[in-house]
Enzyme design. Sequence first.
Site, mmCIF file in Angstrom:
data_model
loop_
_atom_site.group_PDB
_atom_site.id
_atom_site.type_symbol
_atom_site.label_atom_id
_atom_site.label_comp_id
_atom_site.label_asym_id
_atom_site.label_seq_id
_atom_site.Cartn_x
_atom_site.Cartn_y
_atom_site.Cartn_z
ATOM 1 N N ASN A 274 31.128 47.691 51.366
ATOM 2 C CA ASN A 274 31.642 46.981 52.535
ATOM 3 C C ASN A 274 32.899 47.687 53.063
ATOM 4 O OD1 ASN A 274 33.335 46.183 50.338
ATOM 5 N ND2 ASN A 274 33.952 44.394 51.503
ATOM 6 N N CYS B 145 36.112 47.251 53.004
ATOM 7 C CA CYS B 145 37.299 47.438 52.154
ATOM 8 C C CYS B 145 36.986 48.041 50.799
ATOM 9 C CB CYS B 145 38.020 46.111 51.986
ATOM 10 S SG CYS B 145 38.778 45.515 53.503
ATOM 11 N N GLU C 157 35.408 47.046 48.094
ATOM 12 C CA GLU C 157 35.318 46.306 46.837
ATOM 13 C C GLU C 157 33.920 45.810 46.517
ATOM 14 O OE1 GLU C 157 36.073 42.929 49.769
ATOM 15 O OE2 GLU C 157 36.532 45.059 49.562
#
Length: 586
Positions: free
Chosen positions: A283, A285, A287
Amino acid sequence: MIPMTAAPPDRLPLPLLTTEARVVLRNRYLAKRRGATGRETPAHMFWRIATDIASAELRYSKRSRLPHAASRFYEMMARLDFLPNSPTLMNAGRSLQQLSACFVLPVEDSLASILESVKSQALVHQSGGGTGFSFNRIRPRHDLVASTNGMASGPISFMRVFNLTTDVIKQGGARRGANMGILQIDHPDILDFIALKRNPAEMTNFNLSVGLTRSFMRARKQNRFYALINPRTGLAVKRISARMVFDRLVDAAWESGEPGVLFLDTINRANPTPRLGRIEATNPCGEQPLLPFESCTLGSINVSNFVLERPDGPVLDYSRLGETVELAVRFLDNVIDRNRYPLAEIEAATKRTRKIGLGIMGFADLLIRLRIPYDSDQALAVARRLMQFLKSQAHRASHRLAEERGPYPALHRDRAHTSGILRNATVTTIAPTGTISIIAGCSPGIEPIYAIQTVRTVLNGRQLVTRHPLFMRMARVEGLDLDRIQTHLDAAPSIRDVPTIPSHLRLLFPTAHDVAPEHHVRMQAIFQRYSDSGVSKTINLPSTATRQEVARALLLAHELGCKGLTVFRSGSRADQVLSCTKTKSC
């Protein structure tokens, strides 16, 4: 607009929100109410979400239902013990009903596939989600295009199409789209990709990451050349110096904060469903590593709310924390059933693995309440015990749901989780919690505090000036001259070198730039050890940091088993969200 939402029962608590939280909620989350003036209240919002997510209980037998689920979900959110990701806060119980934040979409090496992915991206962004892409399958620039007898333009040219599409799609009327673009280290266009963000006008709606492999890292260590592979043919087209490419990567990260890195082999060693395919993207970001068309719903527990003050000192209330973990896992699993997915392929892939991501926020505040400096070995020990507990309790909760409702359909019993058959292929992750931490009134994710005084640029360019409430409270107890302190806070993010502040306070409130890069990485690695998915954390560096420090951070992250890393040298980006004054980055 939505109908008048029923108010929560009088016996349930009303949320106690900061001024900053109320501003963010009003600007981005509170729904307009049909048949009444203005917007719903925060209490109405939490009750809207709680009743909607609790309605998923009706899908299952009475044996697997939670009595009074709506009240329990509401109380967990209203007390700011737990908050789900932003799309759930915005959309649950409303017409859109798209509740996930994270999506990965496939991009194959054909014009039809690329344009289909652009269409899918637009639909996901319109619904409030962010998207990740691996562009590794697209043939390199100047390669043959047999159908037209022409030359390929390469992955970067197509990335610009995805970037432009994001510019014209406003997510759900409230969120601007975010993307992650990934290219593997052995793609022939990798050097152009690494240099892309050195031009600040390029790819403004994308985070970029390079997918690193174990073989590349060995070649760098041994100062060897390695092969660039044409994805269309699978054949090597060139051999170049691994150390040269790594140095280029370090230079770009030092200069602009991008690209970050993903350690793809580490990610895939932890892939719970390897027979479904190799994970190549995350995704926005970083994570949440996901397979093509998978989505994931995230939520975070505000661990700073779980401190008990005792005569012999503050302690973490593990009993109440464990109860909240179990309730939060159930909440997130219910979200999967209540979600209205933007594409049929996404619904099928998501329900096949039922991935959720439960993490924490408020970790820096927790340490302050426990009187433990973030940049200490004791803080690392707290992180280890806390995340180990969170994972074990979350897996136990997912196992109980599997016993009641059945395991995730793609479960491969030969590779079941160590805690047994689970309802969810992944259960724990550490998200950045940028906005929901403002609502919860706590520090974001597992980051140290950014500054004692922070200026945050939010939607429409509005600036929110916040002073860390625990510091201000302790300063008053110490009888400090707050006006004199304010003069310093206006000038610098850190108090480490302010002699008028007692030394124990200076040690207790390290800011992101007070923390050594190695300690940042070690903290991330501890949380990664007990996270099914990934860890969103920024290795913040002062503007004076060297390229060698960036390189050491990347190598240490690989050595310690992190799944990825992002470094950010202060001042290297003109549009950074956080600063310490209204005019100055820090």
